[in-house]
Design a protein around this motif. Sequence first.
Motif, PDB file in Angstrom:
ATOM      1  N   TRP A 278       0.796  -1.278   0.042  1.00 28.25           N
ATOM      2  CA  TRP A 278      -0.133   0.136  -0.041  1.00 28.25           C
ATOM      3  C   TRP A 278       0.725   1.344  -0.047  1.00 28.25           C
ATOM      4  O   TRP A 278       0.756   2.118  -0.623  1.00 28.25           O
ATOM      5  N   TYR A 279       2.043   1.192   0.814  1.00 29.16           N
ATOM      6  CA  TYR A 279       2.978   2.278   0.932  1.00 29.16           C
ATOM      7  C   TYR A 279       3.481   2.472  -0.444  1.00 29.16           C
ATOM      8  O   TYR A 279       3.524   3.928  -0.859  1.00 29.16           O
ATOM      9  N   ALA A 280       4.025   1.616  -1.160  1.00 28.32           N
ATOM     10  CA  ALA A 280       4.479   1.772  -2.549  1.00 28.32           C
ATOM     11  C   ALA A 280       3.618   2.536  -3.425  1.00 28.32           C
ATOM     12  O   ALA A 280       3.601   3.354  -4.237  1.00 28.32           O
TER      13      ALA A 280
ATOM     14  N   GLN B 297       1.038   4.267  -2.597  1.00 26.33           N
ATOM     15  CA  GLN B 297       0.831   5.802  -2.112  1.00 26.33           C
ATOM     16  C   GLN B 297       2.084   6.447  -2.692  1.00 26.33           C
ATOM     17  O   GLN B 297       1.985   7.481  -3.302  1.00 26.33           O
ATOM     18  N   ILE B 298       3.362   5.942  -2.639  1.00 27.32           N
ATOM     19  CA  ILE B 298       4.555   6.875  -3.015  1.00 27.32           C
ATOM     20  C   ILE B 298       4.489   7.064  -4.585  1.00 27.32           C
ATOM     21  O   ILE B 298       4.600   7.861  -5.037  1.00 27.32           O
TER      22      ILE B 298
ATOM     23  N   GLN C 295       1.792   7.301  -6.368  1.00 26.20           N
ATOM     24  CA  GLN C 295       0.813   8.162  -6.613  1.00 26.20           C
ATOM     25  C   GLN C 295       1.418   9.632  -6.273  1.00 26.20           C
ATOM     26  O   GLN C 295       0.945  10.584  -7.241  1.00 26.20           O
ATOM     27  N   LYS C 296       2.103   9.505  -5.408  1.00 30.57           N
ATOM     28  CA  LYS C 296       2.705  11.050  -5.029  1.00 30.57           C
ATOM     29  C   LYS C 296       3.627  11.322  -5.990  1.00 30.57           C
ATOM     30  O   LYS C 296       3.526  12.586  -6.703  1.00 30.57           O
TER      31      LYS C 296
ATOM     32  N   ARG D   7      -1.898  10.490  11.055  1.00 25.80           N
ATOM     33  CA  ARG D   7      -0.966   9.298  11.305  1.00 25.80           C
ATOM     34  C   ARG D   7      -0.425   9.267  12.650  1.00 25.80           C
ATOM     35  O   ARG D   7      -0.721   8.274  13.320  1.00 25.80           O
TER      36      ARG D   7
ATOM     37  N   THR E  79      -3.966  -0.080   7.304  1.00 23.81           N
ATOM     38  CA  THR E  79      -4.082   1.093   6.091  1.00 23.81           C
ATOM     39  C   THR E  79      -5.369   1.498   5.672  1.00 23.81           C
ATOM     40  O   THR E  79      -5.760   2.597   5.327  1.00 23.81           O
TER      41      THR E  79
ATOM     42  N   LEU F 199      -6.593   4.081   7.912  1.00 23.25           N
ATOM     43  CA  LEU F 199      -5.750   5.362   7.672  1.00 23.25           C
ATOM     44  C   LEU F 199      -6.245   6.116   6.604  1.00 23.25           C
ATOM     45  O   LEU F 199      -6.480   7.311   6.537  1.00 23.25           O
ATOM     46  N   GLU F 200      -6.576   5.381   5.652  1.00 19.24           N
ATOM     47  CA  GLU F 200      -7.116   6.067   4.434  1.00 19.24           C
ATOM     48  C   GLU F 200      -8.154   6.956   4.649  1.00 19.24           C
ATOM     49  O   GLU F 200      -8.633   7.966   4.192  1.00 19.24           O
TER      50      GLU F 200
ATOM     51  N   LEU G  66      -7.682   9.938   6.759  1.00 19.27           N
ATOM     52  CA  LEU G  66      -6.795  10.927   5.565  1.00 19.27           C
ATOM     53  C   LEU G  66      -7.988  11.524   4.799  1.00 19.27           C
ATOM     54  O   LEU G  66      -8.030  12.787   4.632  1.00 19.27           O
TER      55      LEU G  66
ATOM     56  N   SER H 101      -0.862  11.062   1.448  1.00 21.13           N
ATOM     57  CA  SER H 101      -0.599   9.574   1.793  1.00 21.13           C
ATOM     58  C   SER H 101       0.892   9.175   1.511  1.00 21.13           C
ATOM     59  O   SER H 101       1.575   8.177   2.042  1.00 21.13           O
TER      60      SER H 101
ATOM     61  N   VAL I  51       3.570  10.675   1.303  1.00 20.85           N
ATOM     62  CA  VAL I  51       4.440  11.321   2.256  1.00 20.85           C
ATOM     63  C   VAL I  51       4.571  10.545   3.600  1.00 20.85           C
ATOM     64  O   VAL I  51       5.511   9.989   4.107  1.00 20.85           O
TER      65      VAL I  51
ATOM     66  N   ALA J 197       3.561   7.316   3.678  1.00 22.79           N
ATOM     67  CA  ALA J 197       4.209   5.963   3.347  1.00 22.79           C
ATOM     68  C   ALA J 197       5.846   6.074   3.400  1.00 22.79           C
ATOM     69  O   ALA J 197       6.516   5.295   3.956  1.00 22.79           O
TER      70      ALA J 197
ATOM     71  N   ALA K  29       7.053   6.345   6.911  1.00 25.47           N
ATOM     72  CA  ALA K  29       6.847   5.040   7.589  1.00 25.47           C
ATOM     73  C   ALA K  29       8.047   4.079   6.958  1.00 25.47           C
ATOM     74  O   ALA K  29       8.643   3.197   7.957  1.00 25.47           O
TER      75      ALA K  29
END
Lengths: 174, 454
Positions: A64-66, A68-69, A71-72, B330, B338, B341-342, B345, B444, B446, B448, B451
Motif C-alpha cells: 500500500w505504501y508503494a 501511495q508513493i 501516486q505521489k 498518522r 492502512t 488510515l485512508e 486521511l 498519503s 509522504v 508512506a 513509515a
Amino acid sequence: MTEFLEAIRDFTETGGQVLLVIGLLIFVMWLLILERALYLLIWHKNFKSAAIAEWKAREDRSSWYAEQIRQKVISRLSIQLSGSIPIIQALVALCPLLGLMGTVTGMIEVFDVMAISGSGNARSMASGVSKATIPTMAGMVGALSGVFAATWLNRMAKSERTHLEDAITIKRNA
Amino acid sequence: MFKHMKFIAVGLAAATFSFGAMAQNDRALDLDALLKQLEEGQFSQSQQNKQREQEFMQKRAEQDSILEDTRKQRDARLQTSEQLETQFEENEFKLADLNGALDDRLGSLKELFGVLQQVAGDTKNKFYNSMISAQIPGRAAFLDQMAQEMGSSSKLASIEEIERVWFEMQREMTESGKVTKFNTNVVEAGGQKTNKEVVRVGPFALVADGKYLDFNGVTGTVAELIRQPADRYGDSAAELQASSGEMVEFGLDPTGGSILGLLVQAPNLRERIEQGGIVGYIILIVGAFGLLLALERLVTLTLVKNKVNKQLKSKEIKENNPLGRILKVRERHPNADTEALELHLTEAILGEVPKLSRNLTIIKIISVVAPLMGLLGTVTGMINTFQAITLFGTGDPKLMAGGISTALVTTVLGLVVAIPMTLLYAMLNTRSKNIVYVLQEQASGVIAERAERG
C-alpha cells in the motif's frame, strides 16, 4: 529600422490603447506557451527519467505504501506538467473579449464624433472606426494563434501523464 | 250747395265783423277801413312772396354755377389722368429700352460682378476660418462690406476694390505656403493674455512654446488648446520654433484645427464613467468587491502554497499548513491499519479543501455577471435613445449619439471588470487546485515514505 519602428507606432496609435493591452496580453501568452513547450520538450525528460530511476531502485513495489508513493510521484510530475496551461487557456479566451472591448470603445468614439459634429462626417469618424476594427482583428489573431498552441500543449501534457503512469508500475504479486 | 255756401259766407263775415269789433275797439269800425286793411295785408303778402322767389332764384343760379365749376374740375382731372397714363406707358417703354441698353453695355461685366460678389463672400468666410487672419487682421471686414454693398445697392465695385480682392486672395495663397514667426496676444490655458512669439505653419497650425493654439475667427482671438496632442507633437512644435531655417519634423492638422478641436471636446475618463450612469457605478462597485476578494485569495493561497512546499521538504510536522494537519492524522492513529488510515486521511482532506477554494465561485460569478450587467446598461441606454427618437424624431443625430455612447460605456465597464476577473479566477483556481492535488495525492505518499524510513 526607424521606419519599421514608426510603422509599429502608427499602427498602435490608430488602434488605440486597447490594442496595446491586447499586444501585451499576446506577448505574455506566448512567453508562457514557449516556457511550457520548452519544459515539455526538454526539462520534463530529465525529471521523468529521474523519477523512473528512483522507482526502479525500490525493492518494495507492491505494498500500500508503494502504491501511495507511486501516486505521489506521478501527482508531483503531473502538477509540474500542467503548470500554466490553464492560465494560457484563460488568456486565449480573453483575447476576443479584449477585442470586443476595443470594438466598443472605438464605437463610442465614433458616436462621440457624431454627437459633436452632427451628421456623418466620414473623415472625422474614420479614427474611431479604425480604433474599433484594429483591436478586433488583433484579438482574433491572438486567440487563433493561441488556441492551436494551447490545444497542442494540453495534448502533450496528457500523453506525458499516461506515459508516466505506464512507466511507473506496481508489481502485482501473482 | 249754394245755400250752404251763402250761409257760411254770411257766418264768416259776421264772425270777422264781430272779431274786428272785439280786437280793435279804438279803430273806426267801418267796412271801408276793413277792406283797406285787407288790401294792405294782401299787398304786403305778395311783396314778401316776391322777395322770397327772388332769393330762391338767386340761390339756384349760384348752385348751377358751383355745379358747372365742379364739372370743369372733374374734366380737368380726367384729362391730367389720361395724360399721366400715356406718360407712364411711354416711360415704361423708355425704361425697357434703357435696361436693354444697360445689359448690352454691361455685357460680360454683369457676370463678372456677380462672380466678384460671390467670390468676395466665399473668400470672406475662408478668411474668417483661416489661421493667417491671426497675423493679418481686418481682411474679412473689407470683403464683408464690399459684398453687402454690391448686394444691396446698384453701386458697382470700383477698380481699386476689385484689385484689392485680387490682392487679398493672392496674399492668402502666398502666405499659406510660408512658415513665419510673429508676435500676438495669446490667451493661455489659465485665462490670462500674454504677448508671445507665435509660429504659423501655412494655414494649418499656430504654435507657441511647444503648445498648439486655436484661432477663433469670429472674435479674432488666439487661444491655447485646453488639451494638447501627444507630447512628441508638442516637442516637434518647440523644435520648429527654436529652429532657424533647417528642416525639422512637425506634426500638423491638415483640417486646419478641427481635429485638434475634437481633442478638447473628447470626454476624459471621469466624464466617461459618469456617462455610464447608475448601472455603470454598480458594475464598478461589484468589480471592486471582486478585486478585493481576489487579492485576499491571492495572498492567502501564495502563503499556503509556500508553507506546503516547505512541509514537503522538512521532516518535522508543523500545524500551520493543511499538509501538516493531514500528516498529523498518522500520529493520532498510530495503530490503525492502512484502510482505516485512508479513511481518516480522506476525512482530514475533506476538511481542508473548502478553506482553499473559498470565495473562488464568487469571483467566477462576478466574471460572468459583469458583462451581463454591461449588457443591461446597454439595453437601458438604448431604451432611452429610442424614447428620445419617439419624442424628437430621428432628425438630430446628436440626441441619439449621446444615448448610444452612454449605452456603450456600460458595455465597456462590464468588460473592464470581467477581463481581469477571468484572469484572476484562472490563476487562483490553478493555485488552489494544485494545493488540493498535493493534499489528495501526495499526503498519503509522504506518510508512506516516513513509515518506510521508520
